[in-house]
Design an enzyme around this catalytic site. Structure first.
Site, PDB file in Angstrom:
ATOM      1  N   PRO A 144       0.827  -1.213   0.000  1.00  0.00           N
ATOM      2  CA  PRO A 144       0.000   0.000   0.000  1.00  0.00           C
ATOM      3  C   PRO A 144       0.860   1.261   0.000  1.00  0.00           C
ATOM      4  O   PRO A 144       0.514   2.256  -0.649  1.00  0.00           O
ATOM      5  CB  PRO A 144      -0.815  -0.138   1.293  1.00  0.00           C
ATOM      6  CG  PRO A 144      -0.880  -1.624   1.519  1.00  0.00           C
ATOM      7  CD  PRO A 144       0.448  -2.152   1.067  1.00  0.00           C
ATOM      8  N   TYR A 145       1.996   1.235   0.697  1.00  0.00           N
ATOM      9  CA  TYR A 145       2.925   2.380   0.660  1.00  0.00           C
ATOM     10  C   TYR A 145       3.321   2.701  -0.777  1.00  0.00           C
ATOM     11  O   TYR A 145       3.249   3.843  -1.229  1.00  0.00           O
ATOM     12  CB  TYR A 145       4.176   2.061   1.501  1.00  0.00           C
ATOM     13  CG  TYR A 145       5.352   2.979   1.251  1.00  0.00           C
ATOM     14  CD1 TYR A 145       5.378   4.271   1.764  1.00  0.00           C
ATOM     15  CD2 TYR A 145       6.455   2.549   0.496  1.00  0.00           C
ATOM     16  CE1 TYR A 145       6.461   5.116   1.522  1.00  0.00           C
ATOM     17  CE2 TYR A 145       7.539   3.388   0.256  1.00  0.00           C
ATOM     18  CZ  TYR A 145       7.540   4.673   0.775  1.00  0.00           C
ATOM     19  OH  TYR A 145       8.605   5.500   0.529  1.00  0.00           O
ATOM     20  N   GLY A 146       3.728   1.645  -1.519  1.00  0.00           N
ATOM     21  CA  GLY A 146       4.143   1.839  -2.908  1.00  0.00           C
ATOM     22  C   GLY A 146       3.017   2.409  -3.762  1.00  0.00           C
ATOM     23  O   GLY A 146       3.250   3.255  -4.632  1.00  0.00           O
TER      24      GLY A 146
END
Ligand code: NAD
Length: 312
Positions: free
Chosen positions: A148-150
């Site tokens: 999700p960060y990416g």
């Protein structure tokens, strides 16, 4: 020149801020002191910058500040503020990532349009690529983030280029590959490994250790970031990597050699969202920015080790 650095109290932002101050610029640093890691650490990062008469710190979240006023008259804006960390981006905390990585970036871009910002450099990440079968990773390699960060970093990058195309904000994005060196964030691998070596504590290594990374020394990242503002082509994305692909098992052996300590390692299962391999093709950054990583991994680890030895 007046310049604005978001995330100025962070690991990379504080080094960049010092560099800009050394060059004689007036730096407006913005940081919300998010509690992902302790405020005390970030205050330490800012110590040298704060001694400078040309430094002004604005504390607050980009989403809440009057950014147009802060950006007015700035010749360059460096956007490094983000909620970092791959592993904690799953579950409930995802909200922190959408707020601080996507919404905050959109607010900054709106302000850049209104203030007529002549140059914006965006800190993006190798995490946007995901597990690509193709190595080295080129800027043209399809982006399929696996965390999700990416996803939020890719969204921020896409937003920036959208504002570039449709509103004329001259944006250059940099995809940093695992940055290390003094002041590295406490959640990052080298920091954890070196601290454990110092304190004779065991570390947990996730996965079989044969996963590889392209590690980039902080001074090389600062160099590339400065060059991107001066000579990056608006609308372009550049990989910023250290030039070596190395496994974590090899890193641990190197840490043993550099520190003279034996690392005690517990093996854990690989973590959801961690990429298997990263390795940057930096030929675009070499051609347009004159970028060439200059720090060897052994020397860079030595620099981070000296720093770790001197902190609490
Ligand atoms: P960091 O957490 O040390 O610094 C980020 C700073 O931004 C923090 O001090 C935080 O308080 C601040 N911040 C976050 N959201 C904010 C908001 N909404 N408003 C104001 N301030 C806010 O992280 P870092 O390692 O220095 O990373 C800097 C940038 O580089 C980030 O954009 C990160 O995604 C990117 N990046 C870092 C690495 C790495 O290896 N460190 C790799 C790839 C990309």
């Amino acid at each position: 020149m007046k310049v604005v650095v978001t995330g100025a109290a962070g690991f990379i932002g504080s080094h960049l801020t010092e560099r800009l101050l050394e060059e004689g610029h007036q730096v407006v640093g913005i940081d919300a002191f998010l509690d992902y890691y302790p405020r005390k650490v970030k205050e330490g990062n800012l110590r040298q910058a704060r001694e400078h008469a040309s430094f002004r710190l604005i504390e607050g979240q980009l989403q809440d500040l009057d950014l147009q006023e802060l950006l007015e008259g700035a010749g360059q804006v460096y956007h490094l503020a983000a909620q970092a960390g791959v592993r904690s981006s799953w579950g409930e905390d995802f909200r922190l990532y959408t707020d601080n990585n996507v919404l905050a970036t959109q607010r900054l871009l709106e302000a850049a349009v209104a203030a007529g910002t002549p140059r914006l450099v965006m800190a993006s990440s190798s995490s946007v690529y995901g597990d690509s079968p193709e190595l080295p990773l080129r800027e043209t390699t399809p982006c399929q983030p696996i965390s999700p960060y990416g996803v939020t970093k890719l969204a921020a990058e896409n937003l920036a280029h959208l504002y570039g195309r449709l509103h004329g904000v001259p944006v250059v994005s940099l995809r940093y590959f695992t940055v290390y060196g003094p002041r590295q964030r406490p959640d990052m691998a080298f920091h954890r490994f070196l601290r454990a070596a110092r304190d004779d504590q065991a570390i947990t290594l996730f996965g079989d250790g044969e996963q590889t990374r392209d590690f980039t020394f902080i001074a090389d990242v600062v160099e590339a970031t400065r060059a991107a503002a001066d000579s990056g082509r608006p609308g372009c994305v550049y990989n910023v990597g250290g030039g070596e692909r190395i496994s974590l098992n090899r890193v641990m052996a190197l840490i043993g050699e550099v520190t003279g300590r034996r690392l005690r390692v517990n093996r854990g299962t690989s973590q959801k969202g961690d990429m298997r391999d990263t390795f940057a093709d930096t030929s675009a950054a070499a051609a347009d920015l004159g970028f060439r990583a200059s720090m060897s991994l052994r020397d860079g680890i030595g620099r981070e080790w000296s720093w770790i030895e001197g902190i609490p």
